[in-house]
Scaffold this active site. Structure first.
Site, PDB file in Angstrom:
ATOM      1  N   TRP A 130       0.814  -1.229   0.000  1.00 17.39           N
ATOM      2  CA  TRP A 130       0.000   0.000   0.000  1.00 17.39           C
ATOM      3  C   TRP A 130       0.837   1.263   0.000  1.00 17.39           C
ATOM      4  O   TRP A 130       0.328   2.344  -0.251  1.00 17.39           O
ATOM      5  CB  TRP A 130      -0.899   0.030   1.245  1.00 17.39           C
ATOM      6  CG  TRP A 130      -0.130  -0.264   2.504  1.00 17.39           C
ATOM      7  CD1 TRP A 130      -0.030  -1.492   3.104  1.00 17.39           C
ATOM      8  CD2 TRP A 130       0.697   0.621   3.250  1.00 17.39           C
ATOM      9  NE1 TRP A 130       0.813  -1.417   4.182  1.00 17.39           N
ATOM     10  CE2 TRP A 130       1.271  -0.121   4.297  1.00 17.39           C
ATOM     11  CE3 TRP A 130       1.007   1.980   3.149  1.00 17.39           C
ATOM     12  CZ2 TRP A 130       2.136   0.433   5.232  1.00 17.39           C
ATOM     13  CZ3 TRP A 130       1.880   2.535   4.075  1.00 17.39           C
ATOM     14  CH2 TRP A 130       2.427   1.759   5.100  1.00 17.39           C
ATOM     15  N   SER A 206       5.913  -7.352   3.088  1.00 13.36           N
ATOM     16  CA  SER A 206       6.799  -7.593   4.225  1.00 13.36           C
ATOM     17  C   SER A 206       7.573  -8.905   4.072  1.00 13.36           C
ATOM     18  O   SER A 206       7.144  -9.815   3.346  1.00 13.36           O
ATOM     19  CB  SER A 206       5.963  -7.646   5.503  1.00 13.36           C
ATOM     20  OG  SER A 206       5.047  -8.717   5.415  1.00 13.36           O
ATOM     21  N   GLU A 227       9.799  -8.586  -3.347  1.00 15.81           N
ATOM     22  CA  GLU A 227      10.413  -7.296  -3.041  1.00 15.81           C
ATOM     23  C   GLU A 227       9.972  -6.926  -1.634  1.00 15.81           C
ATOM     24  O   GLU A 227       8.801  -6.588  -1.412  1.00 15.81           O
ATOM     25  CB  GLU A 227       9.976  -6.246  -4.063  1.00 15.81           C
ATOM     26  CG  GLU A 227      10.301  -6.698  -5.474  1.00 15.81           C
ATOM     27  CD  GLU A 227      10.702  -5.570  -6.407  1.00 15.81           C
ATOM     28  OE1 GLU A 227      11.502  -5.813  -7.301  1.00 15.81           O
ATOM     29  OE2 GLU A 227      10.212  -4.445  -6.214  1.00 15.81           O
ATOM     30  N   CYS A 261      10.047   1.467   1.387  1.00 20.77           N
ATOM     31  CA  CYS A 261      10.930   0.305   1.534  1.00 20.77           C
ATOM     32  C   CYS A 261      12.374   0.770   1.600  1.00 20.77           C
ATOM     33  O   CYS A 261      13.200   0.159   2.259  1.00 20.77           O
ATOM     34  CB  CYS A 261      10.738  -0.674   0.397  1.00 20.77           C
ATOM     35  SG  CYS A 261      10.891   0.079  -1.221  1.00 20.77           S
TER      36      CYS A 261
HETATM   37  P1  NAD Z   1       2.173  -7.139   3.724  1.00 16.74           P
HETATM   38  O1  NAD Z   1       3.166  -8.253   3.611  1.00 16.74           O
HETATM   39  O2  NAD Z   1       1.390  -7.021   4.983  1.00 16.74           O
HETATM   40  O3  NAD Z   1       1.100  -7.214   2.533  1.00 16.74           O
HETATM   41  C1  NAD Z   1       1.469  -7.184   1.172  1.00 16.74           C
HETATM   42  C2  NAD Z   1       0.384  -7.830   0.346  1.00 16.74           C
HETATM   43  O4  NAD Z   1       0.326  -9.236   0.626  1.00 16.74           O
HETATM   44  C3  NAD Z   1      -1.027  -7.301   0.601  1.00 16.74           C
HETATM   45  O5  NAD Z   1      -1.700  -7.154  -0.637  1.00 16.74           O
HETATM   46  C4  NAD Z   1      -1.648  -8.389   1.457  1.00 16.74           C
HETATM   47  O6  NAD Z   1      -3.064  -8.453   1.380  1.00 16.74           O
HETATM   48  C5  NAD Z   1      -1.024  -9.631   0.864  1.00 16.74           C
HETATM   49  N1  NAD Z   1      -0.989 -10.823   1.726  1.00 16.74           N
HETATM   50  C6  NAD Z   1      -0.986 -10.876   3.085  1.00 16.74           C
HETATM   51  N2  NAD Z   1      -0.926 -12.161   3.513  1.00 16.74           N
HETATM   52  C7  NAD Z   1      -0.872 -12.943   2.389  1.00 16.74           C
HETATM   53  C8  NAD Z   1      -0.777 -14.351   2.162  1.00 16.74           C
HETATM   54  N3  NAD Z   1      -0.713 -15.229   3.175  1.00 16.74           N
HETATM   55  N4  NAD Z   1      -0.721 -14.790   0.895  1.00 16.74           N
HETATM   56  C9  NAD Z   1      -0.742 -13.922  -0.147  1.00 16.74           C
HETATM   57  N5  NAD Z   1      -0.851 -12.592   0.009  1.00 16.74           N
HETATM   58  C10 NAD Z   1      -0.913 -12.094   1.256  1.00 16.74           C
HETATM   59  O7  NAD Z   1       2.997  -5.805   3.441  1.00 16.74           O
HETATM   60  P2  NAD Z   1       2.494  -4.273   3.433  1.00 16.74           P
HETATM   61  O8  NAD Z   1       2.228  -3.815   4.817  1.00 16.74           O
HETATM   62  O9  NAD Z   1       1.451  -4.094   2.410  1.00 16.74           O
HETATM   63  O10 NAD Z   1       3.804  -3.545   2.877  1.00 16.74           O
HETATM   64  C11 NAD Z   1       4.838  -3.058   3.691  1.00 16.74           C
HETATM   65  C12 NAD Z   1       6.105  -3.840   3.451  1.00 16.74           C
HETATM   66  O11 NAD Z   1       6.407  -3.838   2.056  1.00 16.74           O
HETATM   67  C13 NAD Z   1       7.322  -3.210   4.125  1.00 16.74           C
HETATM   68  O12 NAD Z   1       8.097  -4.221   4.708  1.00 16.74           O
HETATM   69  C14 NAD Z   1       8.073  -2.550   2.955  1.00 16.74           C
HETATM   70  O13 NAD Z   1       9.444  -2.392   3.181  1.00 16.74           O
HETATM   71  C15 NAD Z   1       7.783  -3.515   1.855  1.00 16.74           C
HETATM   72  N6  NAD Z   1       7.962  -2.888   0.544  1.00 16.74           N
HETATM   73  C16 NAD Z   1       9.020  -3.294  -0.238  1.00 16.74           C
HETATM   74  C17 NAD Z   1       9.241  -2.688  -1.471  1.00 16.74           C
HETATM   75  C18 NAD Z   1      10.402  -3.102  -2.342  1.00 16.74           C
HETATM   76  O14 NAD Z   1      10.445  -2.696  -3.495  1.00 16.74           O
HETATM   77  N7  NAD Z   1      11.363  -3.878  -1.858  1.00 16.74           N
HETATM   78  C19 NAD Z   1       8.389  -1.678  -1.907  1.00 16.74           C
HETATM   79  C20 NAD Z   1       7.320  -1.293  -1.089  1.00 16.74           C
HETATM   80  C21 NAD Z   1       7.120  -1.920   0.131  1.00 16.74           C
END
Ligand code: NAD
Length: 455
Positions: A130, A206, A227, A261
């Site tokens: 998000w 994450s 990522e 990130c």
């Molecule tokens: P999150 O892992 O909570 O959720 C990411 C997505 O995964 C959401 O769409 C969620 O609904 C989905 N999801 C959750 N559980 C799942 C499952 N069991 N199976 C499949 N999908 C599932 O992460 P977030 O809070 O949305 O994002 C924040 C994290 O993203 C931070 O750690 C940040 O550093 C990282 N991030 C990394 C990059 C990069 O390019 N490396 C870019 C942006 C954010």
């Protein structure tokens, strides 16, 4: 129904129907059926579709920015910046796609030719975060669609309205509704998507979720890109311009309330300039206006996910208990919504969570170091490896240090920067695979090796 709340006020702003397992299954089948025709469409047509999508983003920039600000709490100027930033990424992909996707003849001798071609993977899952929904989504769906894939797109439950706008605009621009398919909901919808017959999973989020996804799909040998988060360090050497470094790093740490990130998450400063740097850094942070994300003056908006406030509270308490000095901030703001003061600690060390685990909020630790070797050791003392930087006047010194840092992107006298021309990738627990650059187009393809002998 998925309830959407404004994180700045706590108000309910929308209710959106969720996609259940049956819908996910049906839509995946439809995408599978539709994908070959999309892949067979001339690239020129797909490029025109993407240019219409770009024009639609420009035409609707204000309402799109306003939606993003309302659902994630991002300051309105930063929402506009993000959409404008996506335009530059689309321009790069549109300019690069034909060259990158063209078959290459690599050998022609004695009647034998060797040709390399790039076929679409097929149907890919795009599970998105998000914090920068236009960026992290666009890094996948723009090149994936250009390469001829169908995309099953699961926006984060915290950026659903933006995800639905993206889908609407792509469809209005000419992407068939079965070729770009939004699937709405929380983690359970993402999990349902993983159970489908897909040819690739492209995830941004994450480490914890990424690790679960890797376990779920690992044995299927489909393309998997993750990522994930970071704990990105920067070293400020004694010859750096203190004011420029402090202002740049304060911005890198606090932009988007630190929910990037590649936010600067740790700063190491040479002891000879440490006090001057801290003074300039704290002064810059005190100047950041926190408040209504809809206001043009606001620099720090809301914390998007309420549970993150507990993580920040815990890091602050742990740092204080272990002897860190709190220079500014340190607590939640009272009132409705999710708010945390921009927070700066000094006298920190690596026994503290603040210096080890992703804060993903407006909280930063500044640690004194006595030279390059110590700075390098501390920068590499992490399980993550997304970005790292060095501020110094000496390019050779910076490049020597950065060559030894374990990170996918390295910065000399800059930070928190992403370019469509360069690959975006993490080392260690920051992930696997890459997006952006020409390689970030090829990653949505399957190379095919042609050995052709003239009879
Ligand atoms: P999150 O892992 O909570 O959720 C990411 C997505 O995964 C959401 O769409 C969620 O609904 C989905 N999801 C959750 N559980 C799942 C499952 N069991 N199976 C499949 N999908 C599932 O992460 P977030 O809070 O949305 O994002 C924040 C994290 O993203 C931070 O750690 C940040 O550093 C990282 N991030 C990394 C990059 C990069 O390019 N490396 C870019 C942006 C954010």
């Amino acid at each position: 129904m998925l309830k959407i709340h404004n994180p700045a006020t706590g108000a309910l702003i929308a209710e959106v129907p969720e996609s259940n397992v049956d819908i996910v299954t049906q839509r995946t089948r439809a995408a599978r059926a539709a994908q070959p025709a999309w892949a067979a469409t001339p690239l020129e047509v797909r490029l025109q579709v993407m240019q219409r999508f770009r024009a639609a983003l420009v035409a609707e920039l204000e309402p799109l920015a306003s939606t993003l600000t309302k659902e994630v709490g991002k300051p309105i100027r930063q929402s506009r910046n993000e959409i404008n930033g996506l335009l530059g990424r689309i321009d790069f992909f549109v300019m690069q796609a034909a060259t990158t996707l063209a078959p290459q003849q690599l050998f022609d001798e004695g009647g034998t030719r060797e040709v390399l071609s790039f076929d679409a993977l097929g149907v890919v899952a795009n599970i998105s975060a998000w914090n920068y929904p236009y960026f992290v989504g666009g890094n996948v769906f723009v090149p994936a669609l250009l390469a001829g894939n169908a995309v099953l797109y699961k926006p984060s439950e915290f950026a659903t309205l933006t995800g639905l706008h993206i889908a609407r605009l792509l469809h209005e621009s000419g992407v068939p509704t079965d070729v770009f398919v939004p699937l709405i909901g929380r983690g359970d919808v993402g999990a349902a998507l993983l159970a489908q017959d897909v040819n690739g999973v492209f995830f941004t989020g994450s480490y914890a979720t990424g690790a679960k996804i890797a376990q779920t799909v690992g044995a299927r040998f489909i393309k998997l890109q993750l990522e994930l988060g970071g704990k990105d360090p920067t070293y400020v050497a004694e010859d750096a311009d203190v004011k420029i470094a402090a202002e740049s790093l304060a911005d890198g740490a606090m932009y988007n309330a630190g929910q990037s990130c590649c936010s600067v998450e740790r700063v190491y400063v040479h002891e000879s300039i440490h006090d001057a740097f801290v003074a300039a850094f704290v002064e810059t942070v005190r100047g950041f206006k926190i408040g209504d994300p809809g206001s043009e003056e606001t620099y720090i908006g809301a914390i998007t996910r309420a549970p993150q406030l507990d993580v920040l509270d815990a890091q602050v308490a742990d740092a204080l208990a272990k002897g860190a000095t709190l220079r500014v901030g340190g607590k939640r703001l009272a009132g409705p919504g999710n708010w945390f003061e921009p927070t700066v600690f000094t006298e920190v060390d690596h026994s503290m969570e603040l210096m080890r685990e992703e804060s993903f909020g407006p909280v930063i630790g500044i640690q004194k170091v006595f030279g390059d070797a110590e700075a390098l050791r501390l920068m590499n003392d992490t399980r993550y490896g997304l970005t790292a930087g060095v501020f110094t006047k000496d390019e050779a010194r910076a490049r020597a240090l950065l060559a030894k840092v374990n990170a996918g992107s390295v910065y000399w006298n800059c930070c928190d920067r992403v370019s469509p021309r360069l690959p975006w990738s993490g080392h260690g627990d920051s992930g696997v695979g890459l997006t952006l650059s020409a390689l970030g187009i090829q990653t949505f393809t399957r190379p095919r090796a042609w050995h052709l002998r003239q009879p």
